[in-house]
Enzyme design. Structure first.
Site, PDB file in Angstrom:
ATOM      1  N   CYS A  49       0.822  -1.220   0.000  1.00  0.00           N
ATOM      2  CA  CYS A  49       0.000   0.000   0.000  1.00  0.00           C
ATOM      3  C   CYS A  49       0.850   1.261   0.000  1.00  0.00           C
ATOM      4  O   CYS A  49       0.316   2.357   0.055  1.00  0.00           O
ATOM      5  CB  CYS A  49      -0.919  -0.005   1.207  1.00  0.00           C
ATOM      6  SG  CYS A  49      -0.060   0.342   2.752  1.00  0.00           S
ATOM      7  N   CYS A  52       4.707   1.784   4.018  1.00  0.00           N
ATOM      8  CA  CYS A  52       6.044   1.743   4.639  1.00  0.00           C
ATOM      9  C   CYS A  52       6.856   2.960   4.212  1.00  0.00           C
ATOM     10  O   CYS A  52       7.544   3.572   5.023  1.00  0.00           O
ATOM     11  CB  CYS A  52       6.757   0.445   4.275  1.00  0.00           C
ATOM     12  SG  CYS A  52       5.904  -1.012   4.893  1.00  0.00           S
ATOM     13  N   CYS A 154       4.720  -7.175   4.310  1.00  0.00           N
ATOM     14  CA  CYS A 154       4.444  -7.742   2.972  1.00  0.00           C
ATOM     15  C   CYS A 154       5.717  -8.272   2.320  1.00  0.00           C
ATOM     16  O   CYS A 154       5.745  -9.388   1.808  1.00  0.00           O
ATOM     17  CB  CYS A 154       3.818  -6.694   2.060  1.00  0.00           C
ATOM     18  SG  CYS A 154       2.291  -6.006   2.670  1.00  0.00           S
ATOM     19  N   CYS A 187       3.187  -3.235   9.771  1.00  0.00           N
ATOM     20  CA  CYS A 187       2.265  -2.869   8.688  1.00  0.00           C
ATOM     21  C   CYS A 187       1.639  -1.534   9.034  1.00  0.00           C
ATOM     22  O   CYS A 187       0.509  -1.484   9.488  1.00  0.00           O
ATOM     23  CB  CYS A 187       1.226  -3.974   8.519  1.00  0.00           C
ATOM     24  SG  CYS A 187       0.260  -3.859   7.000  1.00  0.00           S
ATOM     25  N   HIS A 224       3.091  -7.659  24.754  1.00  0.00           N
ATOM     26  CA  HIS A 224       2.452  -7.891  26.055  1.00  0.00           C
ATOM     27  C   HIS A 224       3.467  -7.750  27.190  1.00  0.00           C
ATOM     28  O   HIS A 224       3.176  -7.143  28.221  1.00  0.00           O
ATOM     29  CB  HIS A 224       1.847  -9.296  26.051  1.00  0.00           C
ATOM     30  CG  HIS A 224       1.226  -9.720  27.328  1.00  0.00           C
ATOM     31  ND1 HIS A 224       0.020  -9.229  27.772  1.00  0.00           N
ATOM     32  CD2 HIS A 224       1.644 -10.605  28.273  1.00  0.00           C
ATOM     33  CE1 HIS A 224      -0.291  -9.801  28.932  1.00  0.00           C
ATOM     34  NE2 HIS A 224       0.687 -10.639  29.249  1.00  0.00           N
ATOM     35  N   CYS A 227       4.000  -4.148  27.933  1.00  0.00           N
ATOM     36  CA  CYS A 227       2.811  -3.291  27.941  1.00  0.00           C
ATOM     37  C   CYS A 227       2.508  -2.753  29.336  1.00  0.00           C
ATOM     38  O   CYS A 227       2.454  -3.516  30.304  1.00  0.00           O
ATOM     39  CB  CYS A 227       1.612  -4.095  27.428  1.00  0.00           C
ATOM     40  SG  CYS A 227       0.097  -3.111  27.381  1.00  0.00           S
ATOM     41  N   CYS A 244      -6.654  -3.597  30.187  1.00  0.00           N
ATOM     42  CA  CYS A 244      -6.052  -4.582  29.278  1.00  0.00           C
ATOM     43  C   CYS A 244      -7.067  -4.953  28.189  1.00  0.00           C
ATOM     44  O   CYS A 244      -8.248  -5.125  28.453  1.00  0.00           O
ATOM     45  CB  CYS A 244      -5.665  -5.823  30.076  1.00  0.00           C
ATOM     46  SG  CYS A 244      -5.137  -7.189  29.030  1.00  0.00           S
ATOM     47  N   CYS A 250      -6.735  -8.463  21.703  1.00  0.00           N
ATOM     48  CA  CYS A 250      -5.360  -7.964  21.603  1.00  0.00           C
ATOM     49  C   CYS A 250      -4.382  -9.100  21.278  1.00  0.00           C
ATOM     50  O   CYS A 250      -4.397 -10.147  21.928  1.00  0.00           O
ATOM     51  CB  CYS A 250      -4.953  -7.284  22.909  1.00  0.00           C
ATOM     52  SG  CYS A 250      -3.313  -6.550  22.807  1.00  0.00           S
ATOM     53  N   CYS A 259       6.922  -1.691  20.312  1.00  0.00           N
ATOM     54  CA  CYS A 259       6.022  -0.522  20.231  1.00  0.00           C
ATOM     55  C   CYS A 259       5.721   0.129  21.584  1.00  0.00           C
ATOM     56  O   CYS A 259       5.710   1.367  21.663  1.00  0.00           O
ATOM     57  CB  CYS A 259       4.711  -0.914  19.544  1.00  0.00           C
ATOM     58  SG  CYS A 259       4.938  -1.676  17.926  1.00  0.00           S
ATOM     59  N   CYS A 271      -0.506   1.683  19.689  1.00  0.00           N
ATOM     60  CA  CYS A 271      -1.879   1.177  19.510  1.00  0.00           C
ATOM     61  C   CYS A 271      -2.642   0.994  20.825  1.00  0.00           C
ATOM     62  O   CYS A 271      -3.722   1.556  21.011  1.00  0.00           O
ATOM     63  CB  CYS A 271      -1.855  -0.137  18.726  1.00  0.00           C
ATOM     64  SG  CYS A 271      -1.227   0.070  17.041  1.00  0.00           S
ATOM     65  N   CYS A 278      -3.577  -4.497  19.959  1.00  0.00           N
ATOM     66  CA  CYS A 278      -2.490  -4.849  19.026  1.00  0.00           C
ATOM     67  C   CYS A 278      -3.052  -5.823  17.986  1.00  0.00           C
ATOM     68  O   CYS A 278      -3.735  -6.786  18.343  1.00  0.00           O
ATOM     69  CB  CYS A 278      -1.350  -5.506  19.816  1.00  0.00           C
ATOM     70  SG  CYS A 278      -0.079  -6.260  18.783  1.00  0.00           S
ATOM     71  N   CYS A 281       0.904  -6.901  13.748  1.00  0.00           N
ATOM     72  CA  CYS A 281       1.357  -6.637  12.379  1.00  0.00           C
ATOM     73  C   CYS A 281       2.826  -6.954  12.128  1.00  0.00           C
ATOM     74  O   CYS A 281       3.263  -6.922  10.981  1.00  0.00           O
ATOM     75  CB  CYS A 281       1.021  -5.203  11.976  1.00  0.00           C
ATOM     76  SG  CYS A 281       2.113  -3.963  12.687  1.00  0.00           S
TER      77      CYS A 281
HETATM   78 FE1  FSX Z   1       2.654  -3.862   3.432  1.00  0.00          FE
HETATM   79 FE2  FSX Z   1       4.134  -1.462   3.232  1.00  0.00          FE
HETATM   80 FE3  FSX Z   1       1.336  -2.971   5.352  1.00  0.00          FE
HETATM   81 FE4  FSX Z   1       1.295  -1.154   3.715  1.00  0.00          FE
HETATM   82  O1  FSX Z   1       4.002  -0.592   1.702  1.00  0.00           O
HETATM   83  S1  FSX Z   1       3.435  -3.856   5.478  1.00  0.00           S
HETATM   84  S2  FSX Z   1       0.428  -3.235   3.255  1.00  0.00           S
HETATM   85  S3  FSX Z   1       0.895  -0.800   5.844  1.00  0.00           S
HETATM   86  O2  FSX Z   1       2.913  -0.427   4.045  1.00  0.00           O
HETATM   87  O3  FSX Z   1       4.165  -3.180   2.534  1.00  0.00           O
HETATM   88 FE1  SF4 Z   2      -1.080  -7.572  26.810  1.00  0.00          FE
HETATM   89 FE2  SF4 Z   2      -2.675  -6.352  25.028  1.00  0.00          FE
HETATM   90 FE3  SF4 Z   2      -3.369  -6.443  27.607  1.00  0.00          FE
HETATM   91 FE4  SF4 Z   2      -1.317  -4.913  26.808  1.00  0.00          FE
HETATM   92  S1  SF4 Z   2      -3.454  -4.630  26.264  1.00  0.00           S
HETATM   93  S2  SF4 Z   2      -1.395  -6.250  28.602  1.00  0.00           S
HETATM   94  S3  SF4 Z   2      -0.448  -6.192  25.165  1.00  0.00           S
HETATM   95  S4  SF4 Z   2      -3.136  -8.219  26.201  1.00  0.00           S
END
Ligand code: FSX
Ligand code: SF4
Length: 298
Positions: A49, A52, A154, A187, A224, A227, A244, A250, A259, A271, A278, A281
């Site tokens: 898409c 990235c 991807c 992603c 996790h 988190c 949670c 999640c 992250c 996220c 989560c 991705c």
């Molecule tokens: Fe893939 Fe990159 Fe997802 Fe997009 O281009 S990892 S579809 S958000 O961003 O390749």
């Molecule tokens: Fe784990 Fe998701 Fe709960 Fe965070 S929100 S503690 S990552 S299950």
């Protein structure tokens, strides 16, 4: 805006702590970037898409250099990128051909590789009047690449582009080429993960990979595990802060990524702290199923 090689250094300096570069690394990077014969980077886009690239383009700083894309173009020898290069058509392809002849470049691939219909659902360019498929381009260019960097889920394993029923037969780069790839999933992928990987390659550092080709430095604990909501009561409905999100689907317990520590959008948030579970991705089985975690847990 004219941006020098020094600006890539500055970017790495700004991010040094968060992307794990020390003073010695920055000094050596300065030497590498001063060398006009530094490594060439070819960035291809296949079935994806473009998120990235956008993620990288959005790597904004409050002080110059403001935009990582300018930095990469001017300071790293990024000779081909479909969205960023000034060249087009035959002259752009000629640049790739020259780099191929010389060999030893870094091949960055964004997007999966369509393999159905002999790859004819994706043509990055034409050569001598003939369409070249993305599959052919990746297969050819991977032969003489010093390193292959898969940017995003991807390119790494197929990702969304390979989701069932996958009519175009999308596969990840390693599955198509059989070559070792350094996978920077997500992603999209986090811009600092990409900058980190490019900096490591410029430094000539060996990047230790996990069994899924991800750098262990970046991918070693589950979401996790890091988190802040781990001990919290479970949410039964969306939109409630600090609870949670496991009951809401999640994927943090099965997903390896930093992250919660590294954050997104220039450190604004991530996220789960935006009350979005989560979605896993960075996992090889994203988007529909996930492998069991190989990182620490509990
Ligand atoms: Fe893939 Fe990159 Fe997802 Fe997009 O281009 S990892 S579809 S958000 O961003 O390749
Ligand atoms: Fe784990 Fe998701 Fe709960 Fe965070 S929100 S503690 S990552 S299950």
């Amino acid at each position: 805006m004219k941006i020098s090689r020094r600006d890539f250094l500055k970017l790495c300096g700004i991010s040094a702590a968060t992307i794990g570069l020390d003073a010695g690394d920055l000094f050596r990077l300065e030497e590498v970037l001063a060398n006009p014969k530094g490594p060439t980077v070819i960035w291809l886009q296949g079935s994806a898409c473009t998120g990235c690239s956008v993620s990288l383009l959005n790597r904004l700083s409050t002080s110059p250099p403001h935009n990582v894309a300018d930095v990469l173009i001017e300071s790293i020898n990024l000779i081909y990128h479909p969205n960023l290069m000034a060249l087009a058509g035959d002259s752009a392809v000629a640049v790739v051909e020259n780099a191929y002849s010389a060999g030893g470049y870094i091949l960055a691939v964004e997007g999966g590789v369509p393999t159905a219909f002999n790859g004819n659902t994706c043509w990055p360019w034409s050569l001598d009047g003939q369409h070249v498929t993305f599959q052919e381009a990746v297969l050819d260019l991977s032969q003489k690449a010093a390193k292959i960097l898969c940017i995003g889920t991807c390119a790494s394993w197929g990702g969304v582009a390979a989701a069932a029923p996958n009519p175009t037969g999308v596969k990840g780069v390693k599955a198509v080429t059989g070559k070792t790839t350094i996978n920077i999933p997500g992603c999209p992928s986090h811009p600092d993960w990409i900058v980190w990987a490019v900096a490591q390659l410029l430094l000539g550092n060996t990047i230790a990979l996990d069994s899924n080709g991800r750098p262990r430095t970046l991918f070693n604990k589950t979401v996790h595990n890091q988190c802040p909501r781990r001990e919290a009561e479970e949410a039964e409905t969306f939109g409630i802060d600090r609870l949670c999100l496991e009951e809401l689907g999640c994927k943090g317990p099965d997903t390896i990524a930093n992250c919660p520590i590294h954050l997104w959008n220039g450190g604004a948030n991530w996220c789960c702290d935006a009350n979005a579970p989560c979605i896993g991705c960075t996992d090889p089985k994203f988007p529909f199923a996930q492998l069991s975690s190989e990182g620490e847990d509990d």
